[in-house]
Design a protein around this motif. Structure first.
Motif, PDB file in Angstrom:
ATOM      1  N   VAL A  27       0.840  -1.195   0.000  1.00 56.73           N
ATOM      2  CA  VAL A  27       0.000   0.000   0.000  1.00 56.73           C
ATOM      3  C   VAL A  27       0.877   1.247   0.000  1.00 56.73           C
ATOM      4  O   VAL A  27       0.486   2.295  -0.481  1.00 56.73           O
ATOM      5  CB  VAL A  27      -0.968  -0.007   1.219  1.00 56.73           C
ATOM      6  CG1 VAL A  27      -1.764   1.272   1.299  1.00 56.73           C
ATOM      7  CG2 VAL A  27      -1.902  -1.197   1.147  1.00 56.73           C
ATOM      8  N   GLU A  28       2.086   1.116   0.502  1.00 53.75           N
ATOM      9  CA  GLU A  28       2.996   2.252   0.592  1.00 53.75           C
ATOM     10  C   GLU A  28       3.761   2.490  -0.705  1.00 53.75           C
ATOM     11  O   GLU A  28       4.418   3.506  -0.851  1.00 53.75           O
ATOM     12  CB  GLU A  28       3.976   2.044   1.741  1.00 53.75           C
ATOM     13  CG  GLU A  28       3.280   2.041   3.084  1.00 53.75           C
ATOM     14  CD  GLU A  28       4.233   1.806   4.242  1.00 53.75           C
ATOM     15  OE1 GLU A  28       5.428   2.053   4.093  1.00 53.75           O
ATOM     16  OE2 GLU A  28       3.748   1.368   5.292  1.00 53.75           O
ATOM     17  N   ILE A 148      -1.121   9.064   5.323  1.00 55.69           N
ATOM     18  CA  ILE A 148      -1.801   8.308   4.269  1.00 55.69           C
ATOM     19  C   ILE A 148      -1.008   7.135   3.712  1.00 55.69           C
ATOM     20  O   ILE A 148      -1.566   6.309   2.999  1.00 55.69           O
ATOM     21  CB  ILE A 148      -2.243   9.228   3.099  1.00 55.69           C
ATOM     22  CG1 ILE A 148      -1.044   9.788   2.328  1.00 55.69           C
ATOM     23  CG2 ILE A 148      -3.158  10.334   3.586  1.00 55.69           C
ATOM     24  CD1 ILE A 148      -1.405  10.525   1.048  1.00 55.69           C
ATOM     25  N   LEU A 151      -2.480   3.627   3.882  1.00 53.94           N
ATOM     26  CA  LEU A 151      -3.900   3.522   3.542  1.00 53.94           C
ATOM     27  C   LEU A 151      -4.108   3.307   2.049  1.00 53.94           C
ATOM     28  O   LEU A 151      -3.327   3.794   1.232  1.00 53.94           O
ATOM     29  CB  LEU A 151      -4.628   4.810   3.949  1.00 53.94           C
ATOM     30  CG  LEU A 151      -4.552   5.211   5.422  1.00 53.94           C
ATOM     31  CD1 LEU A 151      -5.249   6.552   5.639  1.00 53.94           C
ATOM     32  CD2 LEU A 151      -5.160   4.135   6.317  1.00 53.94           C
ATOM     33  N   THR A 152      -5.182   2.607   1.719  1.00 51.32           N
ATOM     34  CA  THR A 152      -5.588   2.502   0.318  1.00 51.32           C
ATOM     35  C   THR A 152      -6.290   3.799  -0.073  1.00 51.32           C
ATOM     36  O   THR A 152      -6.684   4.590   0.798  1.00 51.32           O
ATOM     37  CB  THR A 152      -6.559   1.327   0.108  1.00 51.32           C
ATOM     38  OG1 THR A 152      -7.771   1.615   0.824  1.00 51.32           O
ATOM     39  CG2 THR A 152      -5.966   0.008   0.563  1.00 51.32           C
ATOM     40  N   GLN A 155      -9.633   4.021   1.629  1.00 50.55           N
ATOM     41  CA  GLN A 155      -9.533   4.383   3.044  1.00 50.55           C
ATOM     42  C   GLN A 155      -9.254   5.874   3.206  1.00 50.55           C
ATOM     43  O   GLN A 155      -9.799   6.504   4.104  1.00 50.55           O
ATOM     44  CB  GLN A 155      -8.429   3.570   3.722  1.00 50.55           C
ATOM     45  CG  GLN A 155      -8.765   2.106   3.880  1.00 50.55           C
ATOM     46  CD  GLN A 155      -7.572   1.277   4.318  1.00 50.55           C
ATOM     47  OE1 GLN A 155      -6.433   1.537   3.937  1.00 50.55           O
ATOM     48  NE2 GLN A 155      -7.831   0.246   5.097  1.00 50.55           N
ATOM     49  N   ILE A 156      -8.440   6.421   2.339  1.00 51.57           N
ATOM     50  CA  ILE A 156      -8.143   7.853   2.391  1.00 51.57           C
ATOM     51  C   ILE A 156      -9.419   8.659   2.152  1.00 51.57           C
ATOM     52  O   ILE A 156      -9.675   9.642   2.842  1.00 51.57           O
ATOM     53  CB  ILE A 156      -7.053   8.236   1.357  1.00 51.57           C
ATOM     54  CG1 ILE A 156      -5.720   7.602   1.745  1.00 51.57           C
ATOM     55  CG2 ILE A 156      -6.914   9.754   1.253  1.00 51.57           C
ATOM     56  CD1 ILE A 156      -4.668   7.670   0.662  1.00 51.57           C
ATOM     57  N   LYS A 158     -12.453   7.854   2.836  1.00 51.84           N
ATOM     58  CA  LYS A 158     -13.307   7.785   4.030  1.00 51.84           C
ATOM     59  C   LYS A 158     -12.793   8.699   5.137  1.00 51.84           C
ATOM     60  O   LYS A 158     -13.572   9.315   5.843  1.00 51.84           O
ATOM     61  CB  LYS A 158     -13.419   6.350   4.531  1.00 51.84           C
ATOM     62  CG  LYS A 158     -14.254   5.481   3.604  1.00 51.84           C
ATOM     63  CD  LYS A 158     -14.294   4.052   4.072  1.00 51.84           C
ATOM     64  CE  LYS A 158     -15.060   3.214   3.054  1.00 51.84           C
ATOM     65  NZ  LYS A 158     -14.998   1.796   3.343  1.00 51.84           N
ATOM     66  N   VAL A 159     -11.477   8.781   5.287  1.00 55.72           N
ATOM     67  CA  VAL A 159     -10.877   9.617   6.326  1.00 55.72           C
ATOM     68  C   VAL A 159     -11.152  11.094   6.048  1.00 55.72           C
ATOM     69  O   VAL A 159     -11.437  11.873   6.954  1.00 55.72           O
ATOM     70  CB  VAL A 159      -9.351   9.376   6.433  1.00 55.72           C
ATOM     71  CG1 VAL A 159      -8.676  10.404   7.300  1.00 55.72           C
ATOM     72  CG2 VAL A 159      -9.081   7.969   6.955  1.00 55.72           C
TER      73      VAL A 159
END
Length: 161
Positions: A27-28, A148, A151-152, A155-156, A158-159
């Motif tokens: 993810v990174e 971030i 996070l996918t 997910q970002i 949603k945050v």
């Protein structure tokens, strides 16, 4: 018999943990479904040639859960000696996107080396905007990246809704 069951359970747990950690590392790093980073471009060439150069699957190295291709064994060896020096910033995600708390793919031909670090952008139009205040966008992106990087994109969203 109980010891054998305990050993099997421990091995299974360790395998699951290792696979979840390797997924989290991916993810990174902006890599394709085959874990290939920066669309197969040679990340060292940005520094040595001053231009993006397509790499070859004959010369590869792994770093942070991604596979990098190189145009020569010499470039591969330079990378292996100091991968953090040559790997693109923000895991190869668009530098402007990170400044906006987003993870965007990149065009390896929309690039910039500043202070010995490689920055990639989504495309040439985004690169033009990013170039209007590179120090400011880098400062913002540096502050955003830690929040971030693990996070996918979903997910970002949603945050930051």
């Amino acid at each position: 018999m109980k010891l054998k069951t305990l050993v099997k359970a421990t091995l299974a747990s360790t395998t699951l943990l290792a696979s979840s950690l390797s997924f989290a590392a991916n993810v990174e790093v902006n890599a394709n479904a085959n874990d290939l980073a920066i669309k197969g471009y040679d990340t060292v060439s940005y520094f040595t040639k001053g231009a993006p150069t397509k790499g070859s699957d004959k010369f590869t190295a792994a770093y942070n859960g991604a596979i990098y291709h190189f145009s020569s064994a010499q470039n591969r060896d330079l990378f292996k000696a100091e991968p953090a020096k040559y790997a693109p910033q923000y895991g190869g995600y668009c530098a402007m996107g990170v400044a906006l708390n987003k993870k965007f793919d990149t065009d390896p031909t929309a690039w910039h080396v500043r202070d010995g670090k490689l920055y990639l952008n989504l495309n040439k139009a985004v690169q033009k905007k990013w170039s209007s205040d590179i120090p400011g966008y880098i400062e913002t992106a540096q502050g955003n990246w830690n929040g971030i990087k693990g996070l996918t994109a979903d997910q970002i969203e949603k945050v930051f809704e």
